[in-house]
Design a protein around this motif. Structure first.
Motif, short mmCIF file in Angstrom:
data_model
loop_
_atom_site.label_atom_id
_atom_site.label_comp_id
_atom_site.label_asym_id
_atom_site.label_seq_id
_atom_site.Cartn_x
_atom_site.Cartn_y
_atom_site.Cartn_z
N PHE A 151 21.69 16.74 29.58
CA PHE A 151 22.41 17.91 29.09
C PHE A 151 21.68 19.19 29.51
O PHE A 151 20.50 19.16 29.89
N ASP B 52 20.48 21.50 27.76
CA ASP B 52 19.34 21.87 26.91
C ASP B 52 18.20 20.86 26.98
O ASP B 52 17.24 20.94 26.21
N ALA B 53 18.28 19.89 27.87
CA ALA B 53 17.26 18.84 27.95
C ALA B 53 15.91 19.40 28.41
O ALA B 53 15.84 20.43 29.10
N SER C 61 29.92 21.50 30.06
CA SER C 61 29.36 21.64 28.71
C SER C 61 30.45 21.60 27.65
O SER C 61 30.17 21.42 26.46
N THR D 288 18.74 15.32 25.62
CA THR D 288 19.25 16.53 25.00
C THR D 288 18.42 16.87 23.79
O THR D 288 17.87 15.98 23.12
N ARG D 289 18.33 18.19 23.48
CA ARG D 289 17.68 18.61 22.24
C ARG D 289 18.66 18.62 21.07
O ARG D 289 18.24 18.78 19.92
N ASP D 290 19.94 18.44 21.36
CA ASP D 290 20.97 18.40 20.32
C ASP D 290 21.02 16.97 19.77
O ASP D 290 21.74 16.11 20.30
N ASN E 40 15.80 10.80 24.90
CA ASN E 40 14.63 11.64 25.20
C ASN E 40 13.37 10.83 25.43
O ASN E 40 12.28 11.21 25.00
#
Length: 477
Positions: free
Chosen positions: A256, A258-259, A390, A414-416, A435
């Motif tokens: 993603f 935001d990774a 996205s 992803t950080r989500d 992750n």
């Protein structure tokens, strides 16, 4: 071959050769089993199962398995070299991935020997009853090992079967039999009774087929291609033997916008290039967010150019050869198919000149779901990449991930964490990492959905797969 504690040649006298994939040079001639040899090995396993092995207590089974693990560790350098020469694994990986993997598997599985348990139940039937369920060993097990990780996979199959109290006939792949032969020598040295561990070497179409169809084999455990898995299912119908199958994969990696790209890019690269892509759970399909796609693809392509491709005994080598000339032809054929169907080669795509079965790490972009390279397992260092928006939600991304017949593994970066969990729940895959990356842990069940197999190996589920349940009820009135 080892049959009932005795080393022997094939009854027919036939042999086959195994070669070093890095040079194409022959390493050894190996006995080629036929039905007569398989019959003898199964008979030896049956005699041991119904005889001395049935009287061995769980703690003694655990001790023997741990002793085998100790011997593998003590002979680790020899086994690593054997695996490197026979499989084509770079020497820097053989010691921890193969030897370390085998030792870890056996030490974990040894613990289950004393922990398998039944249960007592309260019945609703009239009267007073004592009802209990026993968990008993399934019996004689044929274990057919793949060519990509023969030592570690043989140990991963042996460990739970022996912990449960079964006896075993091992058959390594004809391409890579040498480390399994040495493993079985060490099993004898560890003190397993004669016939508990037997070894037949030979071709899948002869020795493997004979084991799968044998009327006195109670279970077949197979790791390999989906095509062969279907054949084993058909063969198992002879006596309704139990079957566990760990088969192919076409595993997706999602990156993603935001990774953490410093971690995601090398993980995605090594997820497909490690072991020249000859890994069932290799991350062979990359879905990357449009916003970071150029950066991610440039990073992976840069690693593909940087990673040293060379002879397996060179300690700097990261990517070794494919296992055989046949596998080289298969992989290069898929790359050409991708080109013809409209994919663009971002990096690699060619055979490396010189001896051995080397192919360059390859990234294909602009791939479509209809292309063979996106649908079928290549089993080589070939990454098929595509971009996503996205605006795509978890449902849309899951459809991309689930678009093949396989469902073995997946990775999400992803950080989500909410999106990560939503997507993980919708992916039809047996193993999902968020992750992070890494090898097989013996505590986690391993297996897949759909055409990636039946059942699970490793963990509690893996050892219970070598048992049968027996319900006993006693009327106390």
């Amino acid at each position: 071959m080892l049959v009932g504690g005795e080393w022997r040649e094939a009854a027919s006298g036939e042999t086959f050769s195994t070669e070093d994939p890095a040079t194409g040079e022959k390493l050894a001639d190996v006995a080629s089993a036929g039905e007569t040899d398989v019959d003898a090995a199964v008979a030896a396993a049956r005699a041991a199962f119904e005889g001395p092995w049935s009287k061995v207590k769980p703690d003694e089974r655990a001790r023997l398995i741990n002793k085998l693990a100790d011997l593998i560790d003590a002979n680790g350098d020899e086994l690593a070299l054997t695996e490197t020469l026979d499989v084509g694994r770079p020497i820097q990986f053989s010691r921890f991935a193969d030897v370390g993997g085998a030792v870890g598997q056996l030490r974990y599985q040894a613990g289950w020997a004393t922990k398998l348990a039944g249960e007592t139940l309260e019945l609703s039937a009239p009267g007073e009853w004592l009802s209990y369920v026993l968990r008993e060993p399934v019996g004689v097990c044929a274990q057919i090992v793949p060519w990509n990780f023969p030592l570690a996979m043989a140990a991963a199959k042996l460990g739970p079967a022996l912990a449960a109290g079964c006896t075993v006939v091992l058959k390594p792949a004809e391409q890579t039999p040498l480390s399994t032969i040495r493993l079985v020598e060490l099993a004898l040295e560890a003190g397993f009774p004669e016939g508990v561990v037997n070894l037949v070497t030979g071709y899948g179409r002869t020795a493997g087929a004979a084991l799968a169809a044998h009327m006195d084999v109670d279970k077949v455990a197979f790791t390999g291609s989906t095509v062969t898995g279907r054949a084993i299912i058909d063969a198992s119908k002879t006596n309704f033997k139990r079957v566990s199958l760990e088969l192919g994969g076409k595993s997706p990696t999602f990156i993603f916008a935001d990774a953490d790209l410093k971690k995601a890019i090398p993980a995605a690269a090594m997820g497909i290039f490690f072991n020249a892509g000859q890994v069932c759970a290799a991350g062979s399909r990359l879905f990357v967010a449009e916003e970071v796609a150029d950066q991610v693809l440039e990073g992976i392509a840069g690693m593909a150019k940087m990673l040293r491709v060379g002879h397996t005994l060179d300690p700097e080598t990261v990517i070794g050869p494919l296992v055989s000339a046949q596998q080289l032809e298969r992989v290069t054929g898929y790359i050409e198919s991708g080109r013809q169907e409209g994919a663009r080669v971002l990096v690699g795509g060619e055979r490396k000149e010189g001896p051995g079965w080397f192919v360059e790490p390859t990234v294909l972009v602009d791939t479509e779901a209809t292309m063979r390279v996106r649908r079928e397992e290549i089993f080589g260092p070939v990454l098929c990449a595509t971009r996503f928006s996205s605006a795509d939600d978890a449902e849309r991304l899951a459809r991309l991930g689930n678009e093949t017949e396989f469902g073995l593994s997946a990775s999400i970066w992803t950080r989500d964490i909410g999106m990560a969990h939503k997507l993980a729940r919708r992916l039809r895959s047996g193993t999902i990492r968020i992750n992070g990356s890494g090898g097989v842990d013996p505590a986690l069940p391993l297996g897949g959905f759909k055409a990636s197999g039946w059942g699970r190996e490793n963990g509690k589920a893996g050892v219970e797969a070598y048992t049968e349940l027996k319900a006993i009820s006693v009327n106390l009135d």
